[in-house]
Design a protein around this motif. Structure first.
Motif, PDB file in Angstrom:
ATOM      1  N   PRO A 302       0.808  -1.228   0.000  1.00  0.00           N
ATOM      2  CA  PRO A 302       0.000   0.000   0.000  1.00  0.00           C
ATOM      3  C   PRO A 302       0.839   1.275   0.000  1.00  0.00           C
ATOM      4  O   PRO A 302       0.508   2.245  -0.692  1.00  0.00           O
ATOM      5  N   ALA A 303       1.926   1.279   0.765  1.00  0.00           N
ATOM      6  CA  ALA A 303       2.787   2.465   0.802  1.00  0.00           C
ATOM      7  C   ALA A 303       3.457   2.705  -0.546  1.00  0.00           C
ATOM      8  O   ALA A 303       3.595   3.857  -0.992  1.00  0.00           O
ATOM      9  N   ARG A 304       3.874   1.626  -1.212  1.00  0.00           N
ATOM     10  CA  ARG A 304       4.488   1.768  -2.538  1.00  0.00           C
ATOM     11  C   ARG A 304       3.478   2.320  -3.532  1.00  0.00           C
ATOM     12  O   ARG A 304       3.776   3.215  -4.326  1.00  0.00           O
ATOM     13  N   LEU A 305       2.263   1.788  -3.510  1.00  0.00           N
ATOM     14  CA  LEU A 305       1.230   2.271  -4.415  1.00  0.00           C
ATOM     15  C   LEU A 305       0.893   3.740  -4.131  1.00  0.00           C
ATOM     16  O   LEU A 305       0.673   4.532  -5.053  1.00  0.00           O
ATOM     17  N   GLU A 306       0.880   4.103  -2.845  1.00  0.00           N
ATOM     18  CA  GLU A 306       0.594   5.491  -2.467  1.00  0.00           C
ATOM     19  C   GLU A 306       1.665   6.426  -3.018  1.00  0.00           C
ATOM     20  O   GLU A 306       1.350   7.497  -3.561  1.00  0.00           O
ATOM     21  N   ALA A 307       2.923   6.020  -2.897  1.00  0.00           N
ATOM     22  CA  ALA A 307       4.019   6.862  -3.387  1.00  0.00           C
ATOM     23  C   ALA A 307       3.931   7.053  -4.897  1.00  0.00           C
ATOM     24  O   ALA A 307       4.127   8.163  -5.413  1.00  0.00           O
ATOM     25  N   LEU A 308       3.623   5.978  -5.624  1.00  0.00           N
ATOM     26  CA  LEU A 308       3.504   6.080  -7.081  1.00  0.00           C
ATOM     27  C   LEU A 308       2.282   6.914  -7.465  1.00  0.00           C
ATOM     28  O   LEU A 308       2.324   7.680  -8.435  1.00  0.00           O
ATOM     29  N   GLY A 309       1.177   6.756  -6.720  1.00  0.00           N
ATOM     30  CA  GLY A 309      -0.018   7.531  -7.010  1.00  0.00           C
ATOM     31  C   GLY A 309       0.189   9.013  -6.808  1.00  0.00           C
ATOM     32  O   GLY A 309      -0.324   9.843  -7.577  1.00  0.00           O
ATOM     33  N   LEU A 310       0.962   9.372  -5.795  1.00  0.00           N
ATOM     34  CA  LEU A 310       1.247  10.788  -5.557  1.00  0.00           C
ATOM     35  C   LEU A 310       2.046  11.391  -6.704  1.00  0.00           C
ATOM     36  O   LEU A 310       1.920  12.583  -7.003  1.00  0.00           O
ATOM     37  N   MET A 311       2.878  10.568  -7.362  1.00  0.00           N
ATOM     38  CA  MET A 311       3.613  11.044  -8.537  1.00  0.00           C
ATOM     39  C   MET A 311       2.647  11.424  -9.654  1.00  0.00           C
ATOM     40  O   MET A 311       2.953  12.267 -10.495  1.00  0.00           O
TER      41      MET A 311
END
Length: 404
Positions: A302-311
């Protein structure tokens, strides 16, 4: 003697340049045959000399035999040293050297030039795809202190079946039955793990299970996925040329793929804002999609997906809502110290009731079997018309009640 002639390569190269001949293996062989005394050599010797020169002028030179070895997954060059990874036992140094730093630099620059990429003092690093599909990353001095450094990931033309992954110990037989059900139910899934854990290999094997009547559209940064499926449409992103023009991003390819009537939309590796477009697609009726994602553990997904989504400019809360709605299953891989690649967990992505974020819960773990989310995964499979695989022939699955 012609085979040991140190100036042969330069003369052959000069002859081909004068004749305007394209540097193909056949053209190299013809140029060798035109050398004085070549007719006196046997056919085997001529073929061997021409093959060696073609490798130096067209292919990966002395690295070509290593790249052709089916047991080799990675070839790493540190200056003149060569290291290989054969999947077990870790990295091993190859006896001998590739050549001096000047030779390695020329080899890297030739390969980059053939791929239309710039590699020099002004642009000291480049990502390159060789004609056989091998991925190469090159770094030149002075950035590479003891370089040049070359990192080559070999391309596997053979797509492993799930049975083969079971036989080599990567996938547990129980997990294999569960994965077959996940694909049959068209549940969207992520294959996660660290670098070199076999994510692409496992994803290709799972895509090979997709029914032949379905169209699989694959978008990648570097074309690696070759599932054993009769209807695969592949697209590869493109970097800008030396003038800075012509770039085609992975995000743009995902958008284009949605117009190509995909039954299964697949992103080879999510590592940027393209995750937003993939989640958007999976939220709008495109079932059964898949992708790979770098993550140290399922809990980190989830944290990885969140970081990519913020990009991609998506707010945190909206991104987590999209993840929970779009994705269902996480398949996690780990590489043991012995080098063995293992599927360690199959998890369910769900919504955390208190934090309003996505959370990953284990449904199956290697060595211990069903996890806390096993009933949730069984429910998902049953809801999509697929009977969950039975852990024991005497047990029976009942929707809403689980196994009994």
């Amino acid at each position: 003697m012609l085979p040991a002639d140190p100036g042969l390569a330069e003369r052959v190269r000069a002859r081909m340049t004068d004749e305007g001949a394209e540097a193909t293996p056949g053209a190299v062989a013809a140029a060798v045959l035109a050398e004085p005394g070549a007719a006196l050599l046997g056919e085997h010797t001529l073929r061997r000399v021409a093959g060696r020169l073609a490798g130096e002028m067209v292919g990966a030179g002395p690295l070509a035999p290593l790249l052709a070895d089916p047991s080799v997954t990675d070839v790493l060059v540190n200056g003149g040293e060569v290291w290989v990874d054969r999947g077990t036992g870790g990295l091993r140094r190859v006896i001998g050297t590739l050549g001096d730093e000047a030779y390695v630099r020329r080899l890297a620059q030739r390969l980059a030039s053939n791929a239309g990429r710039r590699l020099d003092d002004a642009s000291p690093f480049a990502d390159i795809r060789l004609p056989d599909g091998t991925r190469m990353h090159a770094v030149l001095p002075p950035v590479a202190l003891r370089g040049p450094y070359l990192s080559l990931r070999t391309f596997r033309r053979h797509a492993f079946s799930v049975e083969e992954l079971v036989n080599c110990g990567t996938v547990d037989p129980g997990a294999a039955r569960l994965l077959r059900s996940v694909v049959a139910a068209r549940l969207p899934f992520l294959v996660t793990g660290g670098t070199g854990t076999g994510k692409t290999t496992v994803l290709a094997s799972l895509l090979s299970l997709v029914p032949a009547a379905e169209r699989v559209v694959v978008v990648e940064d570097a074309a690696e996925l070759r599932p054993a499926h009769p209807h695969v449409v592949s697209m590869q992103s493109r970097a800008a040329n030396v003038e800075g023009a012509g770039e085609v991003s992975l995000r743009e390819l995902v958008r284009q793929a949605l117009r190509m009537r995909p039954d299964r939309l697949v992103v080879g590796e999510c590592r940027g804002a393209e995750i937003v477009d993939l989640l958007g697609a999976l939220n709008t009726g495109h079932e059964g999609g898949a992708a790979t994602l770098h993550a140290n553990s399922p809990a980190d997904v989830p944290a990885r997906l969140e970081a990519l989504g913020l990009m991609g400019g998506v707010p945190r809360a909206a991104l987590h809502a999209m993840v929970v709605s779009a994705l269902r299953v996480v398949v996690h891989l780990h590489r043991a110290q012995s080098g063995q690649r293992e599927l360690t967990e199959i998890c369910v992505l769900s919504h955390h009731p208190d934090r309003h974020t996505a959370v990953v819960v284990t449904a199956w773990r290697r060595g211990s079997g069903p996890g806390p989310a096993a009933p949730d995964l069984d429910e998902l499979l049953s809801r999509h018309g697929v009977e969950p695989p039975r852990p024991d022939g005497r047990w029976r699955f009942t929707p809403g009640k689980g196994w009994s």
